[in-house]
Motif scaffolding. Sequence first.
Motif, mmCIF file in Angstrom:
data_model
loop_
_atom_site.group_PDB
_atom_site.id
_atom_site.type_symbol
_atom_site.label_atom_id
_atom_site.label_comp_id
_atom_site.label_asym_id
_atom_site.label_seq_id
_atom_site.Cartn_x
_atom_site.Cartn_y
_atom_site.Cartn_z
ATOM 1 N N ALA A 199 0.827 -1.212 0.000
ATOM 2 C CA ALA A 199 0.000 0.000 0.000
ATOM 3 C C ALA A 199 0.860 1.261 0.000
ATOM 4 O O ALA A 199 0.450 2.307 -0.524
ATOM 5 N N GLN A 200 2.063 1.161 0.556
ATOM 6 C CA GLN A 200 2.951 2.323 0.603
ATOM 7 C C GLN A 200 3.464 2.732 -0.776
ATOM 8 O O GLN A 200 3.969 3.844 -0.957
ATOM 9 N N LEU A 201 3.315 1.845 -1.746
ATOM 10 C CA LEU A 201 3.714 2.188 -3.113
ATOM 11 C C LEU A 201 2.838 3.293 -3.694
ATOM 12 O O LEU A 201 3.169 3.867 -4.731
ATOM 13 N N ALA A 202 1.718 3.606 -3.016
ATOM 14 C CA ALA A 202 0.885 4.734 -3.446
ATOM 15 C C ALA A 202 1.652 6.054 -3.373
ATOM 16 O O ALA A 202 1.272 7.036 -4.022
ATOM 17 N N LEU A 203 2.734 6.083 -2.607
ATOM 18 C CA LEU A 203 3.543 7.292 -2.484
ATOM 19 C C LEU A 203 4.580 7.430 -3.583
ATOM 20 O O LEU A 203 5.167 8.505 -3.754
ATOM 21 N N VAL A 204 4.809 6.367 -4.332
ATOM 22 C CA VAL A 204 5.867 6.368 -5.347
ATOM 23 C C VAL A 204 5.690 7.470 -6.397
ATOM 24 O O VAL A 204 6.678 8.127 -6.776
ATOM 25 N N PRO A 205 4.478 7.719 -6.918
ATOM 26 C CA PRO A 205 4.356 8.788 -7.924
ATOM 27 C C PRO A 205 4.854 10.150 -7.457
ATOM 28 O O PRO A 205 5.253 10.976 -8.288
ATOM 29 N N PHE A 206 4.869 10.386 -6.154
ATOM 30 C CA PHE A 206 5.262 11.692 -5.636
ATOM 31 C C PHE A 206 6.760 11.776 -5.344
ATOM 32 O O PHE A 206 7.267 12.870 -5.042
ATOM 33 N N ILE A 207 7.465 10.648 -5.420
ATOM 34 C CA ILE A 207 8.920 10.655 -5.206
ATOM 35 C C ILE A 207 9.639 9.999 -6.378
ATOM 36 O O ILE A 207 10.804 9.622 -6.259
ATOM 37 N N ALA A 208 8.946 9.872 -7.511
ATOM 38 C CA ALA A 208 9.517 9.162 -8.657
ATOM 39 C C ALA A 208 10.765 9.839 -9.205
ATOM 40 O O ALA A 208 11.604 9.184 -9.833
ATOM 41 N N ASP A 209 10.923 11.145 -8.973
ATOM 42 C CA ASP A 209 12.107 11.853 -9.454
ATOM 43 C C ASP A 209 13.115 12.102 -8.333
ATOM 44 O O ASP A 209 14.023 12.919 -8.486
ATOM 45 N N ARG A 210 12.962 11.397 -7.225
ATOM 46 C CA ARG A 210 13.869 11.530 -6.079
ATOM 47 C C ARG A 210 14.511 10.167 -5.820
ATOM 48 O O ARG A 210 13.957 9.335 -5.085
ATOM 49 N N PRO A 211 15.668 9.887 -6.424
ATOM 50 C CA PRO A 211 16.245 8.529 -6.380
ATOM 51 C C PRO A 211 16.450 7.976 -4.978
ATOM 52 O O PRO A 211 16.195 6.793 -4.736
ATOM 53 N N VAL A 212 16.914 8.800 -4.034
ATOM 54 C CA VAL A 212 17.181 8.298 -2.686
ATOM 55 C C VAL A 212 15.888 7.852 -2.020
ATOM 56 O O VAL A 212 15.797 6.744 -1.459
ATOM 57 N N LEU A 213 14.864 8.699 -2.074
ATOM 58 C CA LEU A 213 13.584 8.344 -1.467
ATOM 59 C C LEU A 213 12.944 7.158 -2.176
ATOM 60 O O LEU A 213 12.349 6.284 -1.533
ATOM 61 N N LEU A 214 13.087 7.120 -3.492
ATOM 62 C CA LEU A 214 12.508 6.021 -4.265
ATOM 63 C C LEU A 214 13.177 4.699 -3.910
ATOM 64 O O LEU A 214 12.498 3.674 -3.708
ATOM 65 N N LEU A 215 14.494 4.706 -3.808
ATOM 66 C CA LEU A 215 15.210 3.487 -3.431
ATOM 67 C C LEU A 215 14.854 3.050 -2.011
ATOM 68 O O LEU A 215 14.668 1.857 -1.744
ATOM 69 N N ALA A 216 14.773 4.016 -1.097
ATOM 70 C CA ALA A 216 14.444 3.682 0.283
ATOM 71 C C ALA A 216 13.053 3.064 0.372
ATOM 72 O O ALA A 216 12.849 2.052 1.062
ATOM 73 N N MET A 217 12.093 3.658 -0.323
ATOM 74 C CA MET A 217 10.722 3.153 -0.279
ATOM 75 C C MET A 217 10.623 1.764 -0.892
ATOM 76 O O MET A 217 10.080 0.830 -0.291
ATOM 77 N N CYS A 218 11.159 1.618 -2.098
ATOM 78 C CA CYS A 218 11.059 0.317 -2.780
ATOM 79 C C CYS A 218 11.869 -0.748 -2.052
ATOM 80 O O CYS A 218 11.446 -1.910 -1.958
ATOM 81 N N GLY A 219 13.037 -0.370 -1.515
ATOM 82 C CA GLY A 219 13.832 -1.325 -0.754
ATOM 83 C C GLY A 219 13.113 -1.794 0.486
ATOM 84 O O GLY A 219 13.161 -2.987 0.828
ATOM 85 N N HIS A 220 12.431 -0.880 1.157
ATOM 86 C CA HIS A 220 11.643 -1.247 2.332
ATOM 87 C C HIS A 220 10.525 -2.217 1.969
ATOM 88 O O HIS A 220 10.327 -3.237 2.645
ATOM 89 N N VAL A 221 9.805 -1.928 0.894
ATOM 90 C CA VAL A 221 8.688 -2.794 0.481
ATOM 91 C C VAL A 221 9.207 -4.189 0.137
ATOM 92 O O VAL A 221 8.629 -5.202 0.546
ATOM 93 N N VAL A 222 10.305 -4.257 -0.597
ATOM 94 C CA VAL A 222 10.873 -5.554 -0.985
ATOM 95 C C VAL A 222 11.343 -6.318 0.254
ATOM 96 O O VAL A 222 11.083 -7.524 0.396
ATOM 97 N N ALA A 223 12.034 -5.640 1.167
ATOM 98 C CA ALA A 223 12.568 -6.311 2.358
ATOM 99 C C ALA A 223 11.448 -6.887 3.223
ATOM 100 O O ALA A 223 11.501 -8.057 3.633
ATOM 101 N N VAL A 224 10.434 -6.083 3.509
ATOM 102 C CA VAL A 224 9.318 -6.564 4.332
ATOM 103 C C VAL A 224 8.601 -7.716 3.645
ATOM 104 O O VAL A 224 8.243 -8.720 4.278
ATOM 105 N N SER A 225 8.394 -7.588 2.335
ATOM 106 C CA SER A 225 7.692 -8.639 1.590
ATOM 107 C C SER A 225 8.473 -9.940 1.602
ATOM 108 O O SER A 225 7.905 -11.020 1.828
ATOM 109 N N VAL A 226 9.783 -9.857 1.375
ATOM 110 C CA VAL A 226 10.605 -11.075 1.328
ATOM 111 C C VAL A 226 10.621 -11.762 2.687
ATOM 112 O O VAL A 226 10.439 -12.986 2.777
ATOM 113 N N VAL A 227 10.832 -11.007 3.766
ATOM 114 C CA VAL A 227 10.903 -11.610 5.094
ATOM 115 C C VAL A 227 9.549 -12.201 5.487
ATOM 116 O O VAL A 227 9.474 -13.329 6.004
#
Length: 239
Positions: A199-227
């Motif tokens: 659900a937090q991916l709903a924030l991605v359109p607003f940080i799509a041009d901010r690489p650090v925030l985008l990586l942090a968000m997507c990395g968090h989603v992947v990590a939680v999902s994998v674990v």
Amino acid sequence: MYESIVGALPGATLSKRAAIGLQIAVFEVGVLLFAWIYDLWSAVPAGTAAVGVAAVGSYFMLKLGGENRRLDVAESYYRLLFGSSIEVVLGVLAFVALVTHLFVTDPATVGGPSPAAALLPFDVATPDVPIVEDLFGPAPPAAVVFLALLVLWDLCYRIGTSWWTAVVSLYRELRLSPGPGTRLRFRRLDALNVGFALAQLALVPFIADRPVLLLAMCGHVVAVSVVSLTAIALSLRAE
């Protein structure tokens, strides 16, 4: 911590639905009121998305707390999940890192190539202004920044809770032995954690041009999902 706040409102006994509804109303009214006062309507979509994700996180935490207390598992699991307050520490670390990025790193690197962009599998636009200025103008009103940071803390705390829940779930499946009747219900809670992360991916359109925030968000989603999915797989194998 969230449960204790909900239960501590003086003179009020709120149901889960009412508590979440009150949270949405207070935050969203604040977003719309400040947009009207300061003519910041362009920031409303991002603010509304953040309020919505925080509300989903509130539902997740209330569901997680209520359901867990009815399941049969070793006491060490409950001590880790409810008694350690590690989720608060993780939330504080996430929030401090976010504030540091918003007010130090992002303004210092805007307009130039970002090392984080090289880690992404696609090209991102190079923003001309810091994200705070992009959302709230060159002289952000103090009240708007206060509300934004309050909502961001709300999100960071929920993200910290999601991290810790995933870790404790994996520990439960590796070291403990939940009863056969509880495994399915634990798997549902783990799946709920994955759902909150997505659900937090709903924030991605607003940080799509901010690489650090985008990586942090997507990395968090992947990590939680994998674990969490690993915990689910171990639970299925144990049955």
